[in-house]
Scaffold this motif. Structure first.
Motif, PDB file in Angstrom:
ATOM      1  N   PHE A  98      86.579  52.730  24.421  1.00  0.00           N
ATOM      2  CA  PHE A  98      87.903  51.944  24.959  1.00  0.00           C
ATOM      3  C   PHE A  98      87.151  50.990  26.191  1.00  0.00           C
ATOM      4  O   PHE A  98      87.457  49.653  25.653  1.00  0.00           O
ATOM      5  N   THR A  99      86.474  50.950  26.445  1.00  0.00           N
ATOM      6  CA  THR A  99      85.666  50.119  27.693  1.00  0.00           C
ATOM      7  C   THR A  99      85.372  49.206  26.762  1.00  0.00           C
ATOM      8  O   THR A  99      84.998  48.443  26.952  1.00  0.00           O
ATOM      9  N   ILE A 100      84.054  49.313  25.502  1.00  0.00           N
ATOM     10  CA  ILE A 100      83.586  48.970  24.532  1.00  0.00           C
ATOM     11  C   ILE A 100      84.686  47.384  23.636  1.00  0.00           C
ATOM     12  O   ILE A 100      84.650  46.433  23.731  1.00  0.00           O
ATOM     13  N   ILE A 101      86.367  48.401  23.226  1.00  0.00           N
ATOM     14  CA  ILE A 101      87.139  47.825  23.050  1.00  0.00           C
ATOM     15  C   ILE A 101      86.998  46.259  24.324  1.00  0.00           C
ATOM     16  O   ILE A 101      87.866  45.748  23.891  1.00  0.00           O
ATOM     17  N   LEU A 102      87.085  47.050  25.781  1.00  0.00           N
ATOM     18  CA  LEU A 102      88.133  45.594  26.508  1.00  0.00           C
ATOM     19  C   LEU A 102      86.416  45.025  26.546  1.00  0.00           C
ATOM     20  O   LEU A 102      87.595  43.503  27.021  1.00  0.00           O
ATOM     21  N   TYR A 103      85.566  45.292  27.108  1.00  0.00           N
ATOM     22  CA  TYR A 103      84.787  44.082  26.740  1.00  0.00           C
ATOM     23  C   TYR A 103      84.913  42.982  25.594  1.00  0.00           C
ATOM     24  O   TYR A 103      84.999  42.120  26.029  1.00  0.00           O
ATOM     25  N   ILE A 104      85.561  43.342  24.574  1.00  0.00           N
ATOM     26  CA  ILE A 104      85.240  42.629  23.398  1.00  0.00           C
ATOM     27  C   ILE A 104      86.596  41.787  23.375  1.00  0.00           C
ATOM     28  O   ILE A 104      86.938  40.354  23.169  1.00  0.00           O
ATOM     29  N   LEU A 105      88.132  42.770  24.175  1.00  0.00           N
ATOM     30  CA  LEU A 105      88.581  42.149  24.221  1.00  0.00           C
ATOM     31  C   LEU A 105      88.791  40.443  25.584  1.00  0.00           C
ATOM     32  O   LEU A 105      89.270  39.593  25.467  1.00  0.00           O
ATOM     33  N   PHE A 117      77.633  40.729  34.576  1.00  0.00           N
ATOM     34  CA  PHE A 117      76.380  40.424  33.981  1.00  0.00           C
ATOM     35  C   PHE A 117      76.473  39.958  32.773  1.00  0.00           C
ATOM     36  O   PHE A 117      76.198  39.867  31.797  1.00  0.00           O
ATOM     37  N   TRP A 118      76.522  41.060  31.837  1.00  0.00           N
ATOM     38  CA  TRP A 118      76.082  41.539  30.794  1.00  0.00           C
ATOM     39  C   TRP A 118      77.375  41.197  29.558  1.00  0.00           C
ATOM     40  O   TRP A 118      77.598  40.827  29.036  1.00  0.00           O
ATOM     41  N   GLY A 119      78.462  41.606  30.330  1.00  0.00           N
ATOM     42  CA  GLY A 119      79.915  40.822  29.709  1.00  0.00           C
ATOM     43  C   GLY A 119      79.530  39.252  29.353  1.00  0.00           C
ATOM     44  O   GLY A 119      80.107  38.399  28.240  1.00  0.00           O
ATOM     45  N   GLU A 120      79.071  38.514  30.458  1.00  0.00           N
ATOM     46  CA  GLU A 120      78.339  36.940  30.625  1.00  0.00           C
ATOM     47  C   GLU A 120      77.872  36.480  29.331  1.00  0.00           C
ATOM     48  O   GLU A 120      77.328  35.783  28.582  1.00  0.00           O
ATOM     49  N   GLN A 121      76.767  37.975  29.100  1.00  0.00           N
ATOM     50  CA  GLN A 121      76.061  37.213  28.209  1.00  0.00           C
ATOM     51  C   GLN A 121      76.689  37.368  26.706  1.00  0.00           C
ATOM     52  O   GLN A 121      75.832  36.545  25.927  1.00  0.00           O
ATOM     53  N   PHE A 122      77.917  37.874  26.283  1.00  0.00           N
ATOM     54  CA  PHE A 122      78.081  38.080  25.391  1.00  0.00           C
ATOM     55  C   PHE A 122      78.943  37.445  25.273  1.00  0.00           C
ATOM     56  O   PHE A 122      79.599  37.109  24.049  1.00  0.00           O
ATOM     57  N   PHE A 123      79.504  36.920  26.054  1.00  0.00           N
ATOM     58  CA  PHE A 123      80.303  35.030  25.994  1.00  0.00           C
ATOM     59  C   PHE A 123      79.967  34.762  25.276  1.00  0.00           C
ATOM     60  O   PHE A 123      78.487  33.791  24.782  1.00  0.00           O
ATOM     61  N   GLY A 124      80.084  33.475  23.919  1.00  0.00           N
ATOM     62  CA  GLY A 124      79.808  32.620  22.830  1.00  0.00           C
ATOM     63  C   GLY A 124      79.317  33.543  21.501  1.00  0.00           C
ATOM     64  O   GLY A 124      78.741  33.257  20.477  1.00  0.00           O
ATOM     65  N   MET A 125      78.834  35.146  22.070  1.00  0.00           N
ATOM     66  CA  MET A 125      78.907  35.242  20.879  1.00  0.00           C
ATOM     67  C   MET A 125      79.505  36.274  19.396  1.00  0.00           C
ATOM     68  O   MET A 125      79.143  36.133  18.608  1.00  0.00           O
ATOM     69  N   GLY A 126      80.906  36.129  20.106  1.00  0.00           N
ATOM     70  CA  GLY A 126      81.452  36.618  19.506  1.00  0.00           C
ATOM     71  C   GLY A 126      82.263  38.235  18.888  1.00  0.00           C
ATOM     72  O   GLY A 126      80.995  38.957  19.434  1.00  0.00           O
ATOM     73  N   GLY A 127      83.405  38.739  19.274  1.00  0.00           N
ATOM     74  CA  GLY A 127      83.434  39.595  19.102  1.00  0.00           C
ATOM     75  C   GLY A 127      82.786  41.184  18.102  1.00  0.00           C
ATOM     76  O   GLY A 127      82.388  41.883  18.868  1.00  0.00           O
ATOM     77  N   ARG A 128      82.844  40.673  17.099  1.00  0.00           N
ATOM     78  CA  ARG A 128      82.431  41.330  15.655  1.00  0.00           C
ATOM     79  C   ARG A 128      80.647  41.344  16.306  1.00  0.00           C
ATOM     80  O   ARG A 128      80.220  43.007  16.451  1.00  0.00           O
ATOM     81  N   VAL A 129      79.966  40.592  17.163  1.00  0.00           N
ATOM     82  CA  VAL A 129      78.401  40.654  17.594  1.00  0.00           C
ATOM     83  C   VAL A 129      78.527  41.589  18.439  1.00  0.00           C
ATOM     84  O   VAL A 129      77.839  42.405  18.368  1.00  0.00           O
TER      85      VAL A 129
END
Length: 409
Positions: free
Chosen positions: A317-324, A131-143
Motif C-alpha cells: 500500500f505504501t507503493i500505491i500511495l506513492y503512485i497516487l 526526495f525519492w517521491g519527487e524523483q518519480f514525479f514526471g515518470m508516470g505511475g506505471r514506471v
C-alpha cells in the motif's frame, strides 16, 4: 510473450532507471532493518522494547516533519532542490542508526539517547522519502510501480543477507545505506542551475492550483484510506511483534519473507500487466491486508507470524500511495511535495494511533475480543476499498498521465 513485450515498449520504453530502483531499494532496506529487525538492537538487554519505542517515536517525528514539508515549501518549490537537506537527512539517518546501539528505555541516559536517535531517524527518513517521491514525479505511475516494487523486493532480499552478518557489521551496513541512497539520488537528480531551473523528474514543478470540489472530495477519501490502513497496520504490528511475542531473529525472517513474496508478486503484476498494473496492484495490496487481519486471531505464544501478512500488505500500500501522489500531482497540477507530505502524514499518523491502541488494548484482549476486532478491521478495509476509495477514483487520477503521454507523442 510478444504481446507483453510490445505493450512494455509502448507503455514504458526505456524509461526504467536502475539508479532509481537501487536508490529507493537502499532507503527501504534501511527502513525494514531499523524498524522491523533486531540487528541494530542486538546488544541491548531488551531489543523488543527499544525497537518498538524507537519505531513509535520515529513515526511521530516523521508525521511532524512531513506536515512541515507540506505547508512550509513555497508554491512551486521542491525539497530536492536543496542538496544540503539531502545530505543532512542521510547523515542524520546514519548517525541515528549508530546511536540506537547505545539506547536503553530502562535507564534515563539510555532513554535520552533513544529519543535523540529517534528524532534523527524520523526527520531524516521523512526527508529522503519525499526526495525519492519527487524523483518519480514526471515518470508516470506505471514506471513508478515497476521501479518501486522491484526496489522493495531487492531490499527484502538484501535484508536476508544482513541478518546473517554479525550484529556490529550489520549495523555498519545499515548506517551506510542512507548515504548510498542519497548518493544515487544525487547522481539521478540535477540540482537547480544558476537560472534556478530544477531537474525534478526531468520536469518543472507545477504551481499549486485551486482545486474543484470533486478533486477535494477525492483527496479527502484518499487521505482517509491512508489513515485507516496506517491505523490497522500499526495495531497489528504491536499485537504480533510486541504484546504477543518476544521479538527474535526468526520473527524478523518471517517479516522479510512475507514482504519479499508480496513485493515479488507486485513486481510480476507491474511487469506482466503493464497497462492495468496499478489497478491490480491496488487490489492485491487490499487483499493481502484483509488476509493478514483475518488470520490474526490465530496468533499465540508460538504462532504470531500471520501478522507479517499485514506488514506485507502495508508495504504494497505504501507503493500505491506513492503512485497516487504522483498521479494527483500530474493530473491536477498540484505540487507533488505537498501531495507526498499530506498523504504520508495521514499514513504515519494512523500508524501512530494504531501503535497507541495496540499498547493500551492489545494486552487486555482475550481471543474472542481479538476475533471481533479483526472482523471489524476487515470490514473497514472492505468498506474503504468498495466505497471510500475505488478503482473509479484511480481512473480519474490516471487520466492526467494518459493525456501527458499523448501530448508528448
Amino acid at each position: 510473450m510478444d504481446q507483453i513485450r510490445a505493450t512494455w515498449n509502448v507503455m514504458l520504453g526505456d524509461r526504467i532507471s536502475t539508479r532509481r530502483i537501487g536508490g529507493y531499494g537502499l532507503l527501504w532496506l534501511w527502513t525494514i532493518m531499523m524498524f522491523n529487525s533486531i540487528v541494530p538492537y542486538a546488544s541491548l538487554p531488551d531489543p523488543r522494547s527499544a525497537l518498538y519505542t524507537t519505531l513509535t517515536l520515529s513515526l511521530v517525528t516523521m508525521v511532524v516533519t512531513m506536515l512541515f514539508i507540506a505547508v512550509a515549501l513555497r508554491r512551486s518549490d521542491a525539497l530536492s532542490d536543496n542538496a544540503f537537506v539531502l545530505w543532512a537527512g542521510a547523515g542524520a539517518m546514519g548517525l541515528g542508526s549508530v546511536l540506537t546501539a547505545f539506547s536503553d528505555p530502562d535507564t534515563s541516559a539510555g532513554m535520552g539517547v533513544l529519543v535523540f536517535s529517534s528524532i534523527l531517524t524520523g526527520s531524516g527518513s521523512a526527508a529522503l522519502f519525499v526526495f525519492w517521491g519527487e524523483q518519480f514525479f514526471g515518470m508516470g505511475g506505471r514506471v513508478a510501480l515497476v521501479e518501486l516494487s522491484v526496489g522493495s523486493c531487492v531490499a527484502f532480499i538484501a535484508g536476508f543477507i544482513l541478518i546473517m552478518l554479525p550484529a556490529p557489521a550489520g549495523l555498519i551496513v545499515v548506517a551506510a545505506t542512507p548515504l548510498g541512497s542519497a548518493w544515487l539520488l544525487a547522481r539521478t537528480h540535477s540540482f537547480p542551475n544558476e537560472e534556478g531551473e530544477s531537474g525534478v523528474g526531468g520536469k518543472q514543478m507545477p504551481m499549486r492550483q485551486n482545486l474543484s470540489r470533486s478533486t477535494i472530495a477525492l483527496t479527502v477519501k484518499a487521505l482517509m484510506g491512508a489513515l485507516l490502513v496506517g491505523l490497522i497496520s500499526g495495531f497489528f504490528d504491536v499485537m504480533g511483534g510486541f504484546n504477543a511475542y518476544v521479538v527474535t531473529d526468526i520473527y524478523g525472517v518471517y517479516l522479510l519473507l512475507a514482504g519479499c513474496m508480496a513485493t515479488l508478486l507486485l513486481s510480476l503484476i507491474a511487469v506482466l500487466c503493464v497497462r492495468d498494473g496499478i489497478f491490480y496492484a491496488y487490489r492485491f495490496s487490499v487483499l493481502v491486508l484483509c488476509l493478514g487481519c483475518l488470520l490474526t486471531p490465530f496468533l499465540g505464544d508460538e504462532s504470531t507470524y500471520f501478522s507479517t501478512l499485514v506488514f506485507a500488505g502495508y508495504t504494497c500500500f505504501t507503493i500505491i500511495l506513492y503512485i497516487l501522489c504522483i498521479d494527483v500531482a500530474t493530473s491536477f497540477r498540484v505540487n507533488v511535495t505537498y501531495c507526498l507530505g499530506l498523504s504520508f502524514v495521514a499514513l504515519y499518523g494512523g500508524e501512530v494511533l494504531g501503535h497507541l491502541a495496540g499498547y493500551n488494548l492489545g494486552s487486555e484482549l482475550d481471543p474472542y475480543g481479538l476475533a471481533l476486532l479483526t472482523l471489524l478491521a476487515v470490514s473497514l478495509l472492505l468498506v474503504a476499498h468498495l466505497f471510500l476509495f475505488t478503482e473509479i477514483d484511480l481512473i480519474k487520477l490516471g487520466i492526467g498521465e494518459a493525456s501527458l503521454t499523448d501530448e508528448a507523442a
